[in-house]
Design a protein around this motif. Structure first.
Motif, PDB file in Angstrom:
ATOM      1  N   ILE A  81       0.889  -1.015  -0.390  1.00  0.00           N
ATOM      2  CA  ILE A  81       0.108  -0.203  -0.007  1.00  0.00           C
ATOM      3  C   ILE A  81       0.843   1.641  -0.278  1.00  0.00           C
ATOM      4  O   ILE A  81       2.048   1.443   0.914  1.00  0.00           O
ATOM      5  CB  ILE A  81      -0.759   0.202   1.284  1.00  0.00           C
ATOM      6  CG1 ILE A  81      -1.829  -1.544   1.263  1.00  0.00           C
ATOM      7  CG2 ILE A  81      -1.457   1.306   1.650  1.00  0.00           C
ATOM      8  CD1 ILE A  81      -2.677  -1.278   2.587  1.00  0.00           C
ATOM      9  N   TYR A  82       0.748   2.484  -1.111  1.00  0.00           N
ATOM     10  CA  TYR A  82       1.402   3.682  -0.771  1.00  0.00           C
ATOM     11  C   TYR A  82       0.432   4.724  -0.479  1.00  0.00           C
ATOM     12  O   TYR A  82      -0.327   4.690  -0.854  1.00  0.00           O
ATOM     13  CB  TYR A  82       2.365   3.342  -2.432  1.00  0.00           C
ATOM     14  CG  TYR A  82       2.312   2.433  -2.958  1.00  0.00           C
ATOM     15  CD1 TYR A  82       4.749   2.403  -3.346  1.00  0.00           C
ATOM     16  CD2 TYR A  82       2.640   1.504  -3.696  1.00  0.00           C
ATOM     17  CE1 TYR A  82       5.012   2.094  -3.441  1.00  0.00           C
ATOM     18  CE2 TYR A  82       3.663   0.508  -3.922  1.00  0.00           C
ATOM     19  CZ  TYR A  82       4.370   0.724  -3.725  1.00  0.00           C
ATOM     20  OH  TYR A  82       5.583  -0.612  -4.125  1.00  0.00           O
ATOM     21  N   GLU A  83       1.183   5.280   0.041  1.00  0.00           N
ATOM     22  CA  GLU A  83       0.362   6.996   0.278  1.00  0.00           C
ATOM     23  C   GLU A  83       0.021   7.704  -0.379  1.00  0.00           C
ATOM     24  O   GLU A  83       0.562   7.251  -1.984  1.00  0.00           O
ATOM     25  CB  GLU A  83       1.449   8.047   0.950  1.00  0.00           C
ATOM     26  CG  GLU A  83       2.235   7.411   2.542  1.00  0.00           C
ATOM     27  CD  GLU A  83       4.016   7.086   2.013  1.00  0.00           C
ATOM     28  OE1 GLU A  83       3.868   5.614   1.238  1.00  0.00           O
ATOM     29  OE2 GLU A  83       4.281   6.843   3.541  1.00  0.00           O
ATOM     30  N   PRO A  84      -1.221   8.024  -1.326  1.00  0.00           N
ATOM     31  CA  PRO A  84      -1.298   9.008  -2.515  1.00  0.00           C
ATOM     32  C   PRO A  84      -0.568   9.595  -2.730  1.00  0.00           C
ATOM     33  O   PRO A  84      -0.486  10.087  -3.947  1.00  0.00           O
ATOM     34  CB  PRO A  84      -2.324   9.710  -1.941  1.00  0.00           C
ATOM     35  CG  PRO A  84      -3.060   9.944  -0.185  1.00  0.00           C
ATOM     36  CD  PRO A  84      -1.802   8.485  -0.017  1.00  0.00           C
ATOM     37  N   ASN A  87       1.670   9.100  -6.234  1.00  0.00           N
ATOM     38  CA  ASN A  87       0.800   8.282  -7.007  1.00  0.00           C
ATOM     39  C   ASN A  87       1.987   8.572  -8.648  1.00  0.00           C
ATOM     40  O   ASN A  87       1.963   7.884  -9.319  1.00  0.00           O
ATOM     41  CB  ASN A  87      -0.899   9.311  -7.466  1.00  0.00           C
ATOM     42  CG  ASN A  87      -0.286   9.826  -7.169  1.00  0.00           C
ATOM     43  OD1 ASN A  87      -0.857  10.470  -8.584  1.00  0.00           O
ATOM     44  ND2 ASN A  87      -0.439  11.160  -6.245  1.00  0.00           N
ATOM     45  N   TYR A 111     -10.710   3.759  -1.841  1.00  0.00           N
ATOM     46  CA  TYR A 111     -10.425   5.051  -0.678  1.00  0.00           C
ATOM     47  C   TYR A 111     -10.070   4.189   0.412  1.00  0.00           C
ATOM     48  O   TYR A 111     -10.701   3.378   0.245  1.00  0.00           O
ATOM     49  CB  TYR A 111     -12.423   5.695  -0.556  1.00  0.00           C
ATOM     50  CG  TYR A 111     -12.212   6.163   0.894  1.00  0.00           C
ATOM     51  CD1 TYR A 111     -11.539   7.716   0.213  1.00  0.00           C
ATOM     52  CD2 TYR A 111     -12.614   6.016   1.896  1.00  0.00           C
ATOM     53  CE1 TYR A 111     -11.874   9.225   1.598  1.00  0.00           C
ATOM     54  CE2 TYR A 111     -12.727   7.146   3.420  1.00  0.00           C
ATOM     55  CZ  TYR A 111     -12.155   8.635   2.938  1.00  0.00           C
ATOM     56  OH  TYR A 111     -12.792   9.576   3.318  1.00  0.00           O
ATOM     57  N   ASN A 112      -9.335   4.944   1.561  1.00  0.00           N
ATOM     58  CA  ASN A 112      -9.402   3.787   2.852  1.00  0.00           C
ATOM     59  C   ASN A 112      -9.758   4.623   3.850  1.00  0.00           C
ATOM     60  O   ASN A 112      -9.560   5.546   4.620  1.00  0.00           O
ATOM     61  CB  ASN A 112      -7.854   4.243   3.267  1.00  0.00           C
ATOM     62  CG  ASN A 112      -6.902   3.506   4.112  1.00  0.00           C
ATOM     63  OD1 ASN A 112      -7.661   3.836   4.895  1.00  0.00           O
ATOM     64  ND2 ASN A 112      -5.683   2.714   3.876  1.00  0.00           N
ATOM     65  N   THR A 115      -7.442   5.660   6.986  1.00  0.00           N
ATOM     66  CA  THR A 115      -6.818   7.013   6.725  1.00  0.00           C
ATOM     67  C   THR A 115      -7.885   8.708   6.442  1.00  0.00           C
ATOM     68  O   THR A 115      -7.268   9.107   6.245  1.00  0.00           O
ATOM     69  CB  THR A 115      -5.877   6.743   5.955  1.00  0.00           C
ATOM     70  OG1 THR A 115      -6.145   6.529   4.831  1.00  0.00           O
ATOM     71  CG2 THR A 115      -4.608   6.119   6.223  1.00  0.00           C
ATOM     72  N   LYS A 117      -8.004   8.479   3.824  1.00  0.00           N
ATOM     73  CA  LYS A 117      -7.655   9.341   2.363  1.00  0.00           C
ATOM     74  C   LYS A 117      -7.902   8.237   1.149  1.00  0.00           C
ATOM     75  O   LYS A 117      -7.847   6.681   0.837  1.00  0.00           O
ATOM     76  CB  LYS A 117      -6.333   9.652   2.585  1.00  0.00           C
ATOM     77  CG  LYS A 117      -5.869  10.473   3.409  1.00  0.00           C
ATOM     78  CD  LYS A 117      -4.120  10.174   3.280  1.00  0.00           C
ATOM     79  CE  LYS A 117      -3.967  12.055   3.754  1.00  0.00           C
ATOM     80  NZ  LYS A 117      -2.746  11.927   4.521  1.00  0.00           N
ATOM     81  N   THR A 119      -6.579   5.788  -1.789  1.00  0.00           N
ATOM     82  CA  THR A 119      -4.743   5.332  -1.533  1.00  0.00           C
ATOM     83  C   THR A 119      -4.765   3.970  -2.590  1.00  0.00           C
ATOM     84  O   THR A 119      -5.621   4.557  -3.386  1.00  0.00           O
ATOM     85  CB  THR A 119      -4.870   4.689  -0.226  1.00  0.00           C
ATOM     86  OG1 THR A 119      -3.344   3.581   0.115  1.00  0.00           O
ATOM     87  CG2 THR A 119      -6.338   3.357  -0.258  1.00  0.00           C
ATOM     88  N   TRP A 147       4.522   2.455   2.711  1.00  0.00           N
ATOM     89  CA  TRP A 147       3.977   2.102   4.250  1.00  0.00           C
ATOM     90  C   TRP A 147       3.066   0.460   4.804  1.00  0.00           C
ATOM     91  O   TRP A 147       3.329   0.520   5.841  1.00  0.00           O
ATOM     92  CB  TRP A 147       3.643   3.028   4.653  1.00  0.00           C
ATOM     93  CG  TRP A 147       1.982   3.754   3.752  1.00  0.00           C
ATOM     94  CD1 TRP A 147       1.003   4.707   3.198  1.00  0.00           C
ATOM     95  CD2 TRP A 147       0.476   3.113   5.123  1.00  0.00           C
ATOM     96  NE1 TRP A 147       0.089   4.443   2.556  1.00  0.00           N
ATOM     97  CE2 TRP A 147      -0.692   4.029   4.192  1.00  0.00           C
ATOM     98  CE3 TRP A 147       0.310   1.721   5.942  1.00  0.00           C
ATOM     99  CZ2 TRP A 147      -2.279   2.901   4.387  1.00  0.00           C
ATOM    100  CZ3 TRP A 147      -0.477   1.835   6.385  1.00  0.00           C
ATOM    101  CH2 TRP A 147      -2.155   2.083   5.484  1.00  0.00           C
TER     102      TRP A 147
END
Ligand SMILES: Cc1cc2nc3c(=O)[nH]c(=O)nc-3n(C[C@H](O)[C@H](O)[C@H](O)COP(=O)(O)OP(=O)(O)OC[C@H]3O[C@@H](n4cnc5c(N)ncnc54)[C@H](O)[C@@H]3O)c2cc1C
Length: 330
Positions: A81-84, A87, A111-112, A115, A117, A119, A147
């Motif tokens: 999983i990566y932070e937005p 991108n 959509y997470n 968080t 946010k 994702t 992350w």
């Protein structure tokens, strides 16, 4: 199984084994006038050609025989999983990554809830080699420091349930409306992936009820798919390297979010189609929404032969519910 097979049957072993239709040896079907016929390379070969890509059009398949492949043992699963914010880098990396036959990359824009946010989830699998080998091929993605990382061998028969964070159950949740739009890519334009991610992020912010929506990009290498000639089956998109499935979702029919979610699904599909490497929109028949043209689904050069088959085996279009073929073309 038959429903997926007759469109082509795409999946994570495309690069190694080809499409499911490439493993199909014969079918038995009940035709429009009630006859029971066999179709294979030697019996009704023309019908067998059409069934492999447009198989919902000619009769009800009651049995099928497949060629089995050797058990490949465990596959290596990567859930990342990566932070937005990553991108742009991430989509550029995927666009430039070499995929050997056993390696797949599924990119999910979602959509997470935790968080709050948008994702990006990557679900990759590697078949036919060791974990060390898999990690070497995956270096371009691992180097970006996701992350969340979960890398593990899983038995091949759990490939559909235990990959992708085990979200299989969520995908099949009850009481959800699925409004699916599909589009094929043979070119990976990172700028389009970034654009759709940003549009989706804004959409999640403005439309909380449609937050279960996801964009799934299935980047399945196609070496084995391409080893079969295009003329061998009716399926027209052997050169596709990513199948995009835009799943607009909400929780009940009649929800007012429907109109705006539906419009967003079409808009995202158009964005991908423009830079897909094809001349506009093309779609895998089993991912079609239903508003596409027959050329976009079945391919212009396959249609004359398919229409002749439709005329011969189902002239009254009894099997006309699912993306029906015409009885003449053009
Ligand atoms: C979340 C999701 C993930 C998916 N993943 C994949 C994937 O990885 N690979 C892939 O290839 N596809 C995938 N699909 C698409 C899938 O192939 C189609 O939805 C397919 O139609 C499913 O088959 P079914 O029998 O359940 O469909 P149904 O909805 O029951 O049938 C679809 C149509 O196929 C025809 N049909 C079904 N059975 C027969 C039969 N026995 N004889 C003649 N015609 C028949 C009928 O005309 C029917 O209208 C996915 C779909 C979803 C929603």
């Amino acid at each position: 199984m038959i429903g997926a097979t007759i469109g082509a049957g795409i999946g994570r072993l495309d690069g190694v084994h080809g499409l499911v239709i490439d493993a199909l040896e014969s079918v038995r079907l009940v035709t429009a006038n009630g006859d029971i016929v066999e179709a294979s390379k030697t019996k009704n070969p023309e019908l067998f050609w059409g069934i492999r890509g447009a198989g919902a059009n000619f009769g009800i398949i009651t049995s099928a025989t497949y060629k089995m492949h050797k058990n490949m043992g465990d596959i290596i699963s990567f859930d990342l999983i990566y932070e937005p914010e990553k991108n742009v880098t991430l989509f550029n990396t995927i666009a430039n990554m070499y995929l050997p036959p056993g390696l797949t990359v599924e990119t999910i824009m979602a959509y997470n809830e935790t968080t709050a946010k948008p994702t990006i989830i990557i679900s990759s699998t590697y078949a036919g080699g060791s974990e060390a080998e898999a990690r070497r091929w995956m270096q371009p993605l691992l180097r970006l420091n996701p992350w969340y990382t979960d890398i593990k061998p899983i038995p091949w028969k759990k490939m559909s349930t235990d990959t992708t964070l085990g979200l299989d159950k969520e995908v099949c949740a009850n009481s959800q409306v699925y409004d699916v739009y599909g589009v094929n890519l043979r070119r990976h334009d990172a700028a389009t992936w970034v654009k759709t991610f940003n549009k989706l992020a804004k959409f999640f912010e403005e439309q909380p009820e449609a937050r279960p929506s996801v964009v799934v990009l299935e980047t399945w290498p196609n070496q084995a798919v391409m080893s079969y000639p295009d003329s061998s089956t009716a399926y027209p998109w052997r050169d596709a390297t990513t199948y995009v499935m835009i799943q607009m979702r909400w929780d009940a029919p009649g929800n007012p979010v429907e109109t705006v979610a539906d419009a967003m699904g079409r808009e995202l599909r158009d964005d991908y189609a423009k830079t897909s490497g094809y001349n506009g929109l093309t779609v895998y028949v089993n991912y079609a929404h239903g508003d596409e043209t027959i050329e976009q689904i079945y391919g212009r050069n396959k249609l004359p032969r398919l229409a002749q088959l439709k005329k011969k085996w189902d002239p009254s279009s009894i099997f006309g519910f699912h993306n029906p073929l015409p009885t003449s073309y053009p």
